[in-house]
Design a protein around this motif. Structure first.
Motif, short mmCIF file in Angstrom:
data_model
loop_
_atom_site.label_atom_id
_atom_site.label_comp_id
_atom_site.label_asym_id
_atom_site.label_seq_id
_atom_site.Cartn_x
_atom_site.Cartn_y
_atom_site.Cartn_z
N PHE A 38 -0.31 -0.83 -4.69
CA PHE A 38 0.91 -1.01 -6.05
C PHE A 38 1.15 -2.35 -5.79
CE2 PHE A 38 -0.19 3.41 -5.17
CZ PHE A 38 0.00 4.23 -5.91
N ILE A 39 1.65 -2.72 -7.38
CA ILE A 39 1.96 -3.55 -7.37
C ILE A 39 3.25 -3.76 -8.87
CG2 ILE A 39 1.84 -6.01 -8.80
CD1 ILE A 39 -0.77 -6.57 -7.37
N TYR A 67 0.85 -0.96 0.04
CA TYR A 67 -0.01 0.18 -0.06
C TYR A 67 0.75 1.88 0.00
CZ TYR A 67 -4.35 -2.19 0.61
OH TYR A 67 -5.81 -2.75 0.32
N LEU A 68 0.42 2.34 -0.77
CA LEU A 68 0.98 4.10 -1.25
C LEU A 68 0.17 4.31 -0.47
CD1 LEU A 68 4.10 3.47 -3.03
CD2 LEU A 68 4.13 3.41 -0.88
N VAL A 72 2.95 11.92 -6.80
CA VAL A 72 3.39 12.05 -6.15
C VAL A 72 2.88 10.91 -5.13
CG1 VAL A 72 3.67 13.24 -3.95
CG2 VAL A 72 3.54 14.56 -6.20
N LEU A 73 3.89 10.40 -3.85
CA LEU A 73 3.68 8.70 -3.60
C LEU A 73 3.77 9.41 -2.18
CD1 LEU A 73 4.00 5.84 -5.91
CD2 LEU A 73 2.14 6.94 -6.32
N SER A 74 3.29 8.48 -0.90
CA SER A 74 3.83 8.86 0.28
C SER A 74 3.61 6.92 0.95
CB SER A 74 2.41 9.27 0.80
OG SER A 74 3.42 9.74 2.59
N ALA A 75 4.77 7.78 1.80
CA ALA A 75 4.27 5.01 2.23
C ALA A 75 4.32 6.27 3.69
CB ALA A 75 6.13 4.91 2.49
#
Length: 243
Positions: A39-40, A23-24, A92-95
């Motif tokens: 996400f894969i 997941y993100l 733009v992605l966030s963990a």
């Protein structure tokens, strides 16, 4: 990038193991808020789903020609996927954690074909260096072993090579000297020497020919002698049987 191609959608849901999944939080292109997406990563394709249990992805990112870097304008463990060009989109992605963010950034940075090609070329260059050094070490080791045998008296040195010549051959690109360019070189004496060596080889061959000829002659005579004795014994045996 929205997916309309069924083949890509089929590949995303295929049984091929993903390079990374999880997941993100993805920031929307028009809605600036973040949505949690599954996400894969498969090869150089990054698929994202609305939910983990969904069969078909809702979007895909082709990771070619992009850069992955930290986001300076966002809080949290946020990073960006940038593409060159003024009209290109930035993802733009966030963990959730620092470790998760670093793992995703490393996986995405090494997913492109260009990056893998660079790695392959680098590995090829390293292998060539290893093979070259190995061959050089093997030949040098063979020379050193031979020189040790010569020094110990087990082998007679008839090659004319010295340790200095051997060492200079492997100390780098040694400068070579053509002996035929030397004014003191006597081509006439070299020619006569070559003729004498040829005559010596010819005489040696004739001597070997005569030796083999004599040996074959002796073997033939021995065989005839044995064969005649066998015929005589068989004849006497038959004569006794008739009597």
């Amino acid at each position: 990038m929205k997916i309309n191609d069924k083949s890509l959608s089929k590949y995303a849901s295929s049984g091929a193991p993903p390079d990374k999944e999880g997941y993100l939080h993805k920031r929307g292109d028009f809605n600036r808020g973040y949505q949690k997406r599954w996400f894969i990563l498969k090869g150089n394709l990054l698929f994202y789903y609305e939910k983990r249990t969904d069969k078909d992805p809702i979007g895909m990112v082709v990771l070619e020609g992009c850069t992955v870097e930290l986001s300076d304008h966002e809080d949290g463990f946020t990073f960006m996927i940038n593409f060159p060009g003024s009209n290109s989109r930035t993802y733009v992605l966030s963990a959730d954690t620092q470790e998760d963010m670093e793992a995703w950034m490393k996986a995405l940075s090494g997913a492109s074909y260009d990056y893998m090609k660079l790695c392959v070329n680098e590995l090829k260059a390293q292998l060539q260096d290893i093979d070259s050094n190995s061959d050089r070490k093997l030949v040098q080791s063979a020379f050193e072993d031979r020189n040790n045998l010569v020094r110990q008296g087990h082998v007679q040195d008839q090659s004319g090579f010295s340790n200095n010549i051997t060492n200079s051959a492997f100390s780098g690109h040694a400068r070579r000297h053509n002996p035929f360019d030397d004014d003191s070189f006597d081509r006439g004496s070299m020619s006569s020497r070559s003729e004498s060596i040829s005559e010596k080889k010819a005489r040696t061959f004739l001597e070997m020919h005569e030796e083999f000829k004599q040996e074959i002659k002796e073997i033939t005579q021995e065989w005839l002698k044995t064969h005649q004795q066998s015929l005589l014994a068989e004849h006497l045996k038959n004569s006794v049987s008739v009597t």
